[in-house]
Design a protein around this motif. Structure first.
Motif, PDB file in Angstrom:
ATOM      1  N   THR A 110       8.751  17.373   6.454  1.00  0.00           N
ATOM      2  CA  THR A 110       8.476  17.823   7.823  1.00  0.00           C
ATOM      3  C   THR A 110       7.718  16.764   8.613  1.00  0.00           C
ATOM      4  O   THR A 110       8.130  16.383   9.710  1.00  0.00           O
ATOM      5  N   THR A 111       6.648  16.244   8.013  1.00  0.00           N
ATOM      6  CA  THR A 111       5.851  15.258   8.741  1.00  0.00           C
ATOM      7  C   THR A 111       5.602  14.027   7.890  1.00  0.00           C
ATOM      8  O   THR A 111       4.496  13.829   7.379  1.00  0.00           O
ATOM      9  N   PRO A 112       6.635  13.197   7.660  1.00  0.00           N
ATOM     10  CA  PRO A 112       6.441  11.995   6.841  1.00  0.00           C
ATOM     11  C   PRO A 112       5.432  11.050   7.481  1.00  0.00           C
ATOM     12  O   PRO A 112       5.381  10.947   8.713  1.00  0.00           O
ATOM     13  N   GLU A 113       4.637  10.406   6.604  1.00  0.00           N
ATOM     14  CA  GLU A 113       3.598   9.516   7.120  1.00  0.00           C
ATOM     15  C   GLU A 113       4.168   8.181   7.563  1.00  0.00           C
ATOM     16  O   GLU A 113       3.747   7.604   8.549  1.00  0.00           O
ATOM     17  N   HIS A 114       5.108   7.673   6.752  1.00  0.00           N
ATOM     18  CA  HIS A 114       5.579   6.308   6.979  1.00  0.00           C
ATOM     19  C   HIS A 114       6.895   6.311   7.746  1.00  0.00           C
ATOM     20  O   HIS A 114       7.738   7.196   7.555  1.00  0.00           O
ATOM     21  N   LYS A 138       0.856  -1.186   0.000  1.00  0.00           N
ATOM     22  CA  LYS A 138       0.000   0.000   0.000  1.00  0.00           C
ATOM     23  C   LYS A 138       0.894   1.238   0.000  1.00  0.00           C
ATOM     24  O   LYS A 138       1.900   1.306   0.688  1.00  0.00           O
ATOM     25  N   THR A 139       0.530   2.213  -0.847  1.00  0.00           N
ATOM     26  CA  THR A 139       1.274   3.453  -0.886  1.00  0.00           C
ATOM     27  C   THR A 139       0.588   4.475   0.005  1.00  0.00           C
ATOM     28  O   THR A 139      -0.617   4.690  -0.107  1.00  0.00           O
ATOM     29  N   ASN A 140       1.359   5.079   0.890  1.00  0.00           N
ATOM     30  CA  ASN A 140       0.788   6.100   1.775  1.00  0.00           C
ATOM     31  C   ASN A 140       0.715   7.441   1.068  1.00  0.00           C
ATOM     32  O   ASN A 140       1.478   7.708   0.138  1.00  0.00           O
ATOM     33  N   GLY A 141      -0.146   8.303   1.549  1.00  0.00           N
ATOM     34  CA  GLY A 141      -0.213   9.665   1.044  1.00  0.00           C
ATOM     35  C   GLY A 141      -1.054   9.786  -0.204  1.00  0.00           C
ATOM     36  O   GLY A 141      -1.922   8.961  -0.492  1.00  0.00           O
ATOM     37  N   ILE A 197       6.554   3.800  -1.302  1.00  0.00           N
ATOM     38  CA  ILE A 197       6.119   3.804   0.097  1.00  0.00           C
ATOM     39  C   ILE A 197       5.185   4.972   0.382  1.00  0.00           C
ATOM     40  O   ILE A 197       4.149   4.825   1.012  1.00  0.00           O
ATOM     41  N   GLU A 198       5.599   6.138  -0.125  1.00  0.00           N
ATOM     42  CA  GLU A 198       4.836   7.331   0.258  1.00  0.00           C
ATOM     43  C   GLU A 198       4.954   8.397  -0.822  1.00  0.00           C
ATOM     44  O   GLU A 198       6.024   8.611  -1.378  1.00  0.00           O
ATOM     45  N   VAL A 199       3.834   9.049  -1.130  1.00  0.00           N
ATOM     46  CA  VAL A 199       3.867  10.210  -2.020  1.00  0.00           C
ATOM     47  C   VAL A 199       3.096  11.323  -1.336  1.00  0.00           C
ATOM     48  O   VAL A 199       1.958  11.121  -0.900  1.00  0.00           O
ATOM     49  N   ALA A 217       8.124  11.451  -4.057  1.00  0.00           N
ATOM     50  CA  ALA A 217       7.736  10.048  -3.931  1.00  0.00           C
ATOM     51  C   ALA A 217       8.911   9.294  -3.337  1.00  0.00           C
ATOM     52  O   ALA A 217      10.039   9.403  -3.827  1.00  0.00           O
ATOM     53  N   TYR A 218       8.645   8.530  -2.279  1.00  0.00           N
ATOM     54  CA  TYR A 218       9.719   7.786  -1.643  1.00  0.00           C
ATOM     55  C   TYR A 218       9.617   6.302  -2.014  1.00  0.00           C
ATOM     56  O   TYR A 218       8.604   5.651  -1.771  1.00  0.00           O
TER      57      TYR A 218
END
Lengths: 457, 267
Positions: free
Chosen positions: B251-255, B8-11, B241-243, B233-234
């Motif tokens: 500043t506030t990464p989700e993952h 699952k991709t976060n963000g 993982i996260e976009v 995009a990470y």
């Protein structure tokens, strides 16, 4: 002792010296002293000093012995011979040598003192040089033995001797080249004393027949080499006309289009072409290609001689395809993938990329490959001798029979000859020209390839 | 760090005005899978930064976007990538015009062994964009000006492109890409071989280019991602993982993996 047993004796001494040196170093170390080098270095040093000077002496002796003995023999020859010409003296000396080994066909009492003197000399020199060589080896052992101490820098010394040995080996190759060049230069100089360089370089008639005896009816010979240069040029041009496009396209296919599996088989297969002996190409050219060309020409109403420049050039072109393709393939492969990516990234097709980016980038290397192929074509002899004939025609018609510099060198030096006749010496002059041309071509090719290397390394 | 199981991709992987849409993209090198089920939108006129540790698949993913992976025999792509709604991996699609629409700038400056002028003119020539010499001159000048190189090279357009400095070479490569008038520009670590001053110039240039082009940039420098991109995009071990908007990612990464990477705990 003869040479081979002497050499074996020196080698045995050399082995012994190694062990001796190593053990002496170990003995010193066992007394609690710190050695500068490893014990094996001391052994190697001792072996080198034991082996090298005697072997060097042996070499010099082998080279110098014969002339010195011959010189001493002259004094023992009969007065009449000594007064004679140098060739008479030479003849007498070879007779003496033959008599000494018992191969004399006819007894020659007047040479008897010389023969006895020769046998005596040979016996004495044998003892002398065996003694000198062996004592030199022993001297090497003794002196090095005394020099081995804890603080002796054996490793440094061994390294420097090895470096000099390697230098001498490379020197042999260079000296040989220089020697060949000097001898060719000397003979060519003699030739130009008899035939003017101007006539040789610009004359248009080549007919190197010279009367061997004064009473012989023969032409005086003419040595205008232009037809030979023209023939060489014509055949090389035809060959390059085949080899460059085919070789280059084969290289492009192999490096850019072929799958790894095809490449794995196709490249060695192509390189086999370079391994076929040229004499095989020669009879292929003379017996298969030349008749086909003649029949084709006749069917079109052209007069084709049975030995033609075209046949020789075509086959020679096929022979040098692998030179062009293999070297070009290497330089094309050396073009960085990033350049191809850059081109594809702009939406270029494969052939656009090859034509506009890869080939220009590899061009210096490709030119180098072509230069090497040209010098190979110019030096090629056998195919031309068999397929293009010996007639020195000055023509630009590829259907005529022509001859080349190399083929003429062969014909000039085959069979009976005198070494001071212009006919024989002409071969050296031709050789000199050939040498200079290929030297320049190789030099240019190397420079070009070097420039190319600097670009990507 | 282990592979996360749920793919699952976060963000916010999707956006409102997408130029490129990647859907369930997987990339295989022979048997080995390098990219797992990546879905991502790249919006028109935005700069998106692809970041992640070495070997995470960000460059591989970038190279899928103009089918540069086609040049690698064993590479195989699954899923679909839509450019203006059209799947670029459709068998009907010709890669030549595709790559003219989606240009690429590489990690190492790779000017062709030609003059500066011919480097720029190469693309327009092969695509027949110029109808006359004057046209071509104009394209060359305009491209060099947009890449901020015109003033430095206008007096030596016919000297070799390889004679320029590293930074100039890279701007030359960008100008070369612009010259075929693409819609999207892919940049694969365009500054990694350059010094800080040349890097600053390129970053400035990227910001200006955003007006006319959509840009995807792979970078190892998080400062660079923060400076030039709007979204980041990470990637991690072949997974997206996260976009999120760039500010938010830094500043506030989700993952937790994103956080670990941007705070320098690995990479």
């Amino acid at each position: 002792m003869n040479y081979s047993s002497l050499i074996i004796a020196v080698l045995i001494l050399l082995g012994g010296a190694y062990l001796l040196g190593r053990n002496r170093a170990r003995a010193i170390a066992s007394q609690g002293m710190r050695l500068h080098s490893l014990p094996t270095h001391y052994g190697a040093l001792m072996a080198l000093w034991t082996g090298l000077p005697p072997l060097l002496l042996l070499l010099i002796w082998a080279l110098a012995e014969a002339p010195i003995i011959d010189h001493l023999l002259i004094a023992q020859l009969p007065e009449a011979v000594q007064q004679g010409s140098s060739s008479d003296i030479q003849l007498a000396i070879s007779k003496v040598h033959n008599l000494a080994i018992g191969a004399g066909i006819e007894a020659a009492p007047e040479l008897e003192p010389a023969v006895r003197h020769l046998l005596d000399l040979q016996e004495r020199t044998l003892v002398l040089h065996s003694g000198m060589v062996l004592s030199l080896a022993l001297l090497g052992i003794a002196l090095t033995w005394r020099r081995i101490k804890a603080d002796m820098r054996a490793r440094t010394e061994v390294e420097s001797i090895v470096r000099r040995l390697l230098f001498a080996s490379s020197g042999i190759a260079v000296l040989t080249t220089l020697g060949i060049l000097a001898s060719v230069l000397y003979e060519a100089w003699q030739f130009f004393g008899k035939v003017s360089p101007f006539e040789f370089l610009f004359g248009t008639t080549w007919s190197p027949q010279v009367a061997l005896r004064a009473d012989q009816s023969g032409s005086s010979g003419s040595f205008g080499a232009v037809p030979l240069f023209a023939g060489t040029l014509l055949i090389s041009l035809i060959a390059m006309f085949i080899a460059v496009p085919v070789g280059l396209m084969a290289a492009i296919y192999l490096s850019e289009y072929a799958t790894p599996t095809i490449r794995q088989y196709a490249k060695p297969a192509l390189e086999i072409l370079a391994g076929i002996p040229t004499v095989v190409y020669g009879f292929f050219a003379a017996l298969t290609v030349a008749p086909v060309i003649r029949e084709l020409g006749e069917s079109m109403g052209l007069a084709v001689s049975s030995e033609s420049a075209l046949a020789a050039g075509l086959v020679m072109g096929i022979m040098i395809i692998p030179f062009v393709s293999s070297l070009s393939d290497d330089v094309i492969n050396a073009v960085p993938q990033s350049l191809r990516d850059g081109s594809y990234g702009l939406g270029a097709t494969k052939s656009e990329t090859v034509k506009e980016v890869v080939i220009p980038a590899a061009l210096p290397g490709i030119v180098g490959a072509i230069m090497l192929a040209v010098s190979r074509a110019i030096g090629e002899t056998m195919i031309v001798a068999m397929a293009a004939g010996l007639a020195a025609n000055l023509t630009a018609n590829p259907l005529d029979s022509v001859t080349t510099v190399t083929v003429q060198i062969v014909t000039l030096l085959v069979g009976d000859q005198e070494f001071d006749s212009p006919k024989t010496l002409a071969a050296f002059a031709l050789g000199l020209v050939l040498f200079l041309v290929t030297l320049v071509l190789n030099f240019v090719a190397l420079k070009v390839v070097q420039k190319y290397r600097e670009q990507y390394d | 760090m282990s592979i996360i199981e749920n793919h699952k991709t976060n963000g916010a992987a999707f956006c409102e005005n997408p130029k490129l849409k990647a859907r369930n993209v997987g990339v295989f090198y022979g048997e080995k899978q390098a990219i797992f089920d990546v879905s991502l939108d790249i919006g028109a006129n935005e700069v998106i930064a692809l970041i992640g540790p070495s070997g995470c698949g960000k460059s591989t993913f970038l190279r899928c976007l103009n089918r540069m992976n086609d040049t690698i025999d064993i590479c195989h792509v699954s899923g679909e990538i839509l450019l203006d709604g059209e799947n670029i991996y459709d068998t009907k699609v010709d890669v030549v015009p595709l790559r003219a629409r989606v240009g690429m700038v590489f990690q190492k400056p790779n000017p062709f062994p030609k003059s500066i002028y011919d480097n720029i003119a190469y693309g327009p020539r092969i695509h027949g964009l110029a109808h006359s010499r004057v046209d071509l001159d104009e394209i060359v000048e305009k491209s060099l000006q947009r890449a901020g190189l015109w003033n430095e090279v206008k007096d030596r357009l016919h000297s070799p492109g390889t004679g320029l400095s590293g930074g100039q070479q890279q701007r030359l490569c960008i100008a070369r890409t612009i010259a075929v008038d693409p819609e999207v520009i892919l940049m694969d670590e365009p500054c990694s071989a350059l010094d800080p001053i040349a890097t600053a110039k390129i970053e400035e240039l990227i910001d200006e280019l955003r007006e006319n082009y959509t840009i995807a940039i792979v970078t190892h420098s998080m400062q660079q991602a923060a400076r030039v991109s709007q979204r980041t995009a990470y990637f991690h071990l072949g997974q997206l993982i996260e976009v999120n908007p760039t500010d938010q990612v830094f500043t506030t990464p989700e993952h937790t993996l994103t956080e670990a990477y941007i705070t320098g705990r690995f990479g």
